[in-house]
Design a protein around this motif. Structure first.
Motif, mmCIF file in Angstrom:
data_model
loop_
_atom_site.group_PDB
_atom_site.id
_atom_site.type_symbol
_atom_site.label_atom_id
_atom_site.label_comp_id
_atom_site.label_asym_id
_atom_site.label_seq_id
_atom_site.Cartn_x
_atom_site.Cartn_y
_atom_site.Cartn_z
ATOM 1 N N ALA A 31 -20.955 53.187 26.405
ATOM 2 C CA ALA A 31 -21.699 53.085 27.664
ATOM 3 C C ALA A 31 -23.202 53.110 27.413
ATOM 4 N N ALA A 32 -23.661 54.008 26.542
ATOM 5 C CA ALA A 32 -25.099 54.102 26.241
ATOM 6 C C ALA A 32 -25.601 52.831 25.570
ATOM 7 N N ARG A 33 -24.825 52.285 24.648
ATOM 8 C CA ARG A 33 -25.228 51.051 23.967
ATOM 9 C C ARG A 33 -25.328 49.903 24.973
ATOM 10 N N GLU A 34 -24.326 49.775 25.848
ATOM 11 C CA GLU A 34 -24.344 48.708 26.853
ATOM 12 C C GLU A 34 -25.549 48.844 27.779
ATOM 13 N N LEU A 35 -25.802 50.058 28.262
ATOM 14 C CA LEU A 35 -26.936 50.281 29.161
ATOM 15 C C LEU A 35 -28.257 49.959 28.480
ATOM 16 N N ASN A 36 -28.462 50.480 27.276
ATOM 17 C CA ASN A 36 -29.754 50.308 26.617
ATOM 18 C C ASN A 36 -30.009 48.873 26.181
ATOM 19 N N ILE A 37 -28.997 48.181 25.720
ATOM 20 C CA ILE A 37 -29.178 46.776 25.349
ATOM 21 C C ILE A 37 -29.437 45.932 26.595
ATOM 22 N N ALA A 38 -28.684 46.179 27.651
ATOM 23 C CA ALA A 38 -28.903 45.435 28.899
ATOM 24 C C ALA A 38 -30.303 45.696 29.448
ATOM 25 N N THR A 39 -30.763 46.948 29.366
ATOM 26 C CA THR A 39 -32.115 47.277 29.828
ATOM 27 C C THR A 39 -33.156 46.548 28.999
ATOM 28 N N ARG A 40 -32.979 46.560 27.698
ATOM 29 C CA ARG A 40 -33.945 45.893 26.812
ATOM 30 C C ARG A 40 -34.116 44.424 27.182
ATOM 31 N N PHE A 41 -33.022 43.762 27.518
ATOM 32 C CA PHE A 41 -33.086 42.333 27.805
ATOM 33 C C PHE A 41 -33.171 42.021 29.294
ATOM 34 N N GLY A 42 -33.433 43.043 30.121
ATOM 35 C CA GLY A 42 -33.685 42.821 31.541
ATOM 36 C C GLY A 42 -32.470 42.484 32.376
ATOM 37 N N LYS A 43 -31.291 42.828 31.928
ATOM 38 C CA LYS A 43 -30.057 42.528 32.677
ATOM 39 C C LYS A 43 -29.733 43.693 33.606
ATOM 40 N N MET A 44 -30.565 43.852 34.625
ATOM 41 C CA MET A 44 -30.468 45.023 35.499
ATOM 42 C C MET A 44 -29.179 45.065 36.305
ATOM 43 N N ASP A 45 -28.533 43.931 36.529
ATOM 44 C CA ASP A 45 -27.254 43.947 37.232
ATOM 45 C C ASP A 45 -26.201 44.699 36.415
ATOM 46 N N MET A 46 -26.273 44.604 35.085
ATOM 47 C CA MET A 46 -25.361 45.343 34.212
ATOM 48 C C MET A 46 -25.785 46.806 34.102
ATOM 49 N N VAL A 47 -27.093 47.039 34.139
ATOM 50 C CA VAL A 47 -27.629 48.381 33.968
ATOM 51 C C VAL A 47 -27.177 49.310 35.086
ATOM 52 N N VAL A 48 -27.284 48.865 36.329
ATOM 53 C CA VAL A 48 -27.012 49.759 37.460
ATOM 54 C C VAL A 48 -25.583 50.298 37.458
ATOM 55 N N SER A 49 -24.652 49.588 36.872
ATOM 56 C CA SER A 49 -23.272 50.085 36.840
ATOM 57 C C SER A 49 -23.120 51.298 35.925
ATOM 58 N N HIS A 50 -24.086 51.538 35.041
ATOM 59 C CA HIS A 50 -24.031 52.670 34.111
ATOM 60 C C HIS A 50 -24.916 53.829 34.545
ATOM 61 N N VAL A 51 -25.647 53.686 35.646
ATOM 62 C CA VAL A 51 -26.563 54.732 36.097
ATOM 63 C C VAL A 51 -26.005 55.363 37.374
ATOM 64 N N ASP A 52 -25.933 56.687 37.380
ATOM 65 C CA ASP A 52 -25.450 57.406 38.550
ATOM 66 C C ASP A 52 -26.357 57.128 39.749
ATOM 67 N N ARG A 53 -25.773 57.047 40.916
ATOM 68 C CA ARG A 53 -26.551 56.754 42.142
ATOM 69 C C ARG A 53 -27.726 57.704 42.323
ATOM 70 N N SER A 54 -27.533 58.969 41.990
ATOM 71 C CA SER A 54 -28.582 59.973 42.197
ATOM 72 C C SER A 54 -29.805 59.743 41.314
ATOM 73 N N PHE A 55 -29.657 59.006 40.228
ATOM 74 C CA PHE A 55 -30.754 58.775 39.274
ATOM 75 C C PHE A 55 -31.212 57.318 39.248
ATOM 76 N N ARG A 56 -30.508 56.452 39.933
ATOM 77 C CA ARG A 56 -30.725 55.014 39.841
ATOM 78 C C ARG A 56 -32.152 54.578 40.198
ATOM 79 N N SER A 57 -32.691 55.022 41.323
ATOM 80 C CA SER A 57 -34.021 54.552 41.732
ATOM 81 C C SER A 57 -35.094 55.033 40.764
#
Length: 135
Positions: A31-57
């Motif tokens: 999960a951490a690898r998917e989130l961080n790689i997606a973040t690096r390449f700007g794929k925020m649609d993939m990123v939000v699925s790995h971030v808890d709602r309370s921390f997302r914004s």
């Protein structure tokens, strides 16, 4: 007869081994690898699925300048510590440079993860600036 029994036993052991549950360390690492790689390449649609709602914004606000004001050169997961069956700490180092000056810099990131029984979610994070990186 013994050869057939041995072959059947070998197949059974192999099949059972293929269905072993994935460990919490492997699940949070993935999960951490998917989130961080997606973040690096700007794929925020993939990123939000790995971030808890309370921390997302907060998370998205911190990453808003990635790609616009700075370029991420490298991101490396440096540690994964599963504290119990539902909590983990993931550390990563990010190498980046601001587009305005091109000087390579680094940031050490600590991410707190929680398993909500469906998947691991990022619930908190801290960043520690590192001085300019010698190249």
């Amino acid at each position: 007869m013994i050869a057939r029994l041995s072959a059947a036993l070998l197949v059974l052991v192999t099949v059972v081994g293929c269905f072993a549950p994935i460990s919490p360390v492997q699940r949070v690492s993935d999960a951490a690898r998917e989130l961080n790689i997606a973040t690096r390449f700007g794929k925020m649609d993939m990123v939000v699925s790995h971030v808890d709602r309370s921390f997302r914004s907060e998370f998205l606000a911190r990453r808003a300048q990635w790609g616009r004001e700075l370029r991420v050169v490298d991101l490396e997961i440096t540690g994964v510590q599963v504290q119990d069956s539902t909590h983990a700490l993931v550390t990563c180092d990010v190498s980046w440079f601001p587009l305005r000056d091109g000087i390579l810099r680094g940031t050490h990131v600590e991410q707190r993860w929680h398993d909500d029984s469906r998947s691991w979610k990022l619930v908190a994070g801290r960043q520690f600036e590192i001085d300019e990186i010698e190249t």
